[in-house]
Design a protein around this motif. Structure first.
Motif, short mmCIF file in Angstrom:
data_model
loop_
_atom_site.label_atom_id
_atom_site.label_comp_id
_atom_site.label_asym_id
_atom_site.label_seq_id
_atom_site.Cartn_x
_atom_site.Cartn_y
_atom_site.Cartn_z
N GLU A 113 23.25 45.49 2.80
CA GLU A 113 21.75 44.99 3.13
C GLU A 113 21.64 43.24 2.57
N THR A 114 21.12 42.44 3.72
CA THR A 114 20.83 41.25 3.52
C THR A 114 19.49 41.05 3.44
N ARG A 115 18.94 40.37 2.55
CA ARG A 115 17.24 40.12 2.50
C ARG A 115 16.89 38.81 2.14
N VAL A 116 16.17 38.26 2.97
CA VAL A 116 15.90 36.81 2.70
C VAL A 116 14.11 36.75 2.47
N LEU A 117 14.04 35.90 1.58
CA LEU A 117 12.65 35.54 1.25
C LEU A 117 12.44 34.29 1.17
N CYS A 118 11.46 33.61 2.15
CA CYS A 118 11.11 32.21 2.25
C CYS A 118 10.04 31.88 1.32
N LEU A 119 10.25 30.73 0.92
CA LEU A 119 9.17 30.27 -0.43
C LEU A 119 8.09 29.76 0.10
N ASP A 120 7.71 29.18 1.48
CA ASP A 120 6.59 28.69 2.00
C ASP A 120 6.69 28.91 3.57
N GLU A 121 5.64 28.60 4.26
CA GLU A 121 5.51 28.64 5.76
C GLU A 121 6.86 27.75 6.32
N THR A 122 6.78 26.52 6.01
CA THR A 122 8.02 25.65 6.70
C THR A 122 9.32 26.39 6.45
N ALA A 123 9.63 26.62 5.32
CA ALA A 123 11.05 27.55 5.26
C ALA A 123 10.99 28.80 6.13
N ARG A 124 9.95 29.50 6.27
CA ARG A 124 9.74 30.96 6.91
C ARG A 124 10.08 30.24 8.53
N ARG A 125 9.52 29.36 9.13
CA ARG A 125 9.45 28.94 10.44
C ARG A 125 10.84 28.55 10.69
N ALA A 126 11.45 27.56 9.75
CA ALA A 126 12.82 27.27 9.82
C ALA A 126 14.03 28.16 10.04
N MET A 127 13.65 29.09 8.78
CA MET A 127 14.53 30.49 8.77
C MET A 127 14.50 31.20 9.95
N GLY A 128 13.20 31.38 10.49
CA GLY A 128 12.96 32.33 11.54
C GLY A 128 13.88 31.77 12.90
N ARG A 129 13.94 30.36 13.02
CA ARG A 129 14.83 29.92 14.19
C ARG A 129 16.21 29.94 14.00
N TYR A 130 16.68 29.88 12.55
CA TYR A 130 17.97 29.98 12.29
C TYR A 130 18.51 31.53 12.31
N TRP A 131 17.72 32.52 11.85
CA TRP A 131 17.86 33.80 11.89
C TRP A 131 18.29 34.50 13.44
N ARG A 132 17.44 33.73 14.28
CA ARG A 132 17.67 34.34 15.44
C ARG A 132 19.12 33.95 16.20
N LEU A 133 19.49 32.69 15.75
CA LEU A 133 20.75 32.53 16.00
C LEU A 133 21.91 32.75 15.36
N VAL A 134 21.89 33.19 14.00
CA VAL A 134 22.87 33.57 13.28
C VAL A 134 22.97 35.26 13.17
N GLU A 135 21.82 35.80 13.06
CA GLU A 135 21.75 37.37 12.62
C GLU A 135 22.66 38.17 13.67
#
Length: 189
Positions: free
Chosen positions: A147-169
């Motif tokens: 299991e991989t679990r990711v917690l973003c520490l603010d909304e800016t990180a959440r948006r950036a991680m969302g874009r990255y996650w769609r690419l790398v997941e």
């Protein structure tokens, strides 16, 4: 069902799970996993090594070139051991900004479980990678869940991680499935 990983990332913003049943006792599968970890990327197989090398190269180019990162880096080099309950579970973690590609190795000031839990700097995310091993009631073999679990520490990180996650997941999922197949092969050999 997050096991020990839920202690470190109780409510992830992003995550994935992969599982398989291996026809071998828990202790044998755990031992095979330990061998794979000690072998680093060599233990994960050639395609996984290629995917990791591509990611390192992209990070190097994005960071302006410079010295190529070591091809010997592996899970143990990047992810801290946060918790372990042999032969049932192991949890590793990292704090970083993976979406920026040049900062994939994690924060050097996060050196253990206490620092991982306390870290709360905006613009970052915390991730855990866990492996759980349990006897499968139906087959008597071992059910392995990664299991991989990711917690973003603010909304800016959440948006950036969302874009990255769609690419790398999809690639991350492929790596996990390949890793489980390799673990099966090693455990029943």
């Amino acid at each position: 069902m997050s096991g020990l990983a839920g202690t470190f990332v109780p409510r992830p913003d992003f995550g994935s799970r992969h599982q398989t049943v291996i026809p071998a006792p828990v202790e044998a599968v755990w031992a095979a996993w330990q061998e794979m970890e000690r072998a680093g990327e060599e233990g994960w197989g050639p395609l996984v090594r290629v995917l990791f090398a591509v990611r390192r190269q992209v990070g190097r180019l994005k960071g302006g070139g410079g010295e190529a990162p070591s091809s010997r880096k592996d899970l143990r080099d990047s992810f801290l051991l946060l918790a372990e309950d042999p032969p049932r579970e192991t949890v590793r973690g990292i704090v970083g900004q993976w979406w920026s590609m040049g900062t994939a190795d994690g924060r050097p000031d996060v050196t253990g479980p206490r620092e991982f839990l306390a870290f709360d700097e905006p613009g970052y995310a915390k991730a855990t990678f866990s492996m759980r091993f349990a006897t499968d009631a139906t087959t008597g073999g071992t059910r392995v869940v990664t299991e991989t679990r990711v917690l973003c520490l603010d909304e800016t990180a959440r948006r950036a991680m969302g874009r990255y996650w769609r690419l790398v997941e999809p690639f991350s999922g492929l790596v996990r499935r390949m890793m489980l197949r390799r673990l099966r092969k090693r455990a029943v050999a």
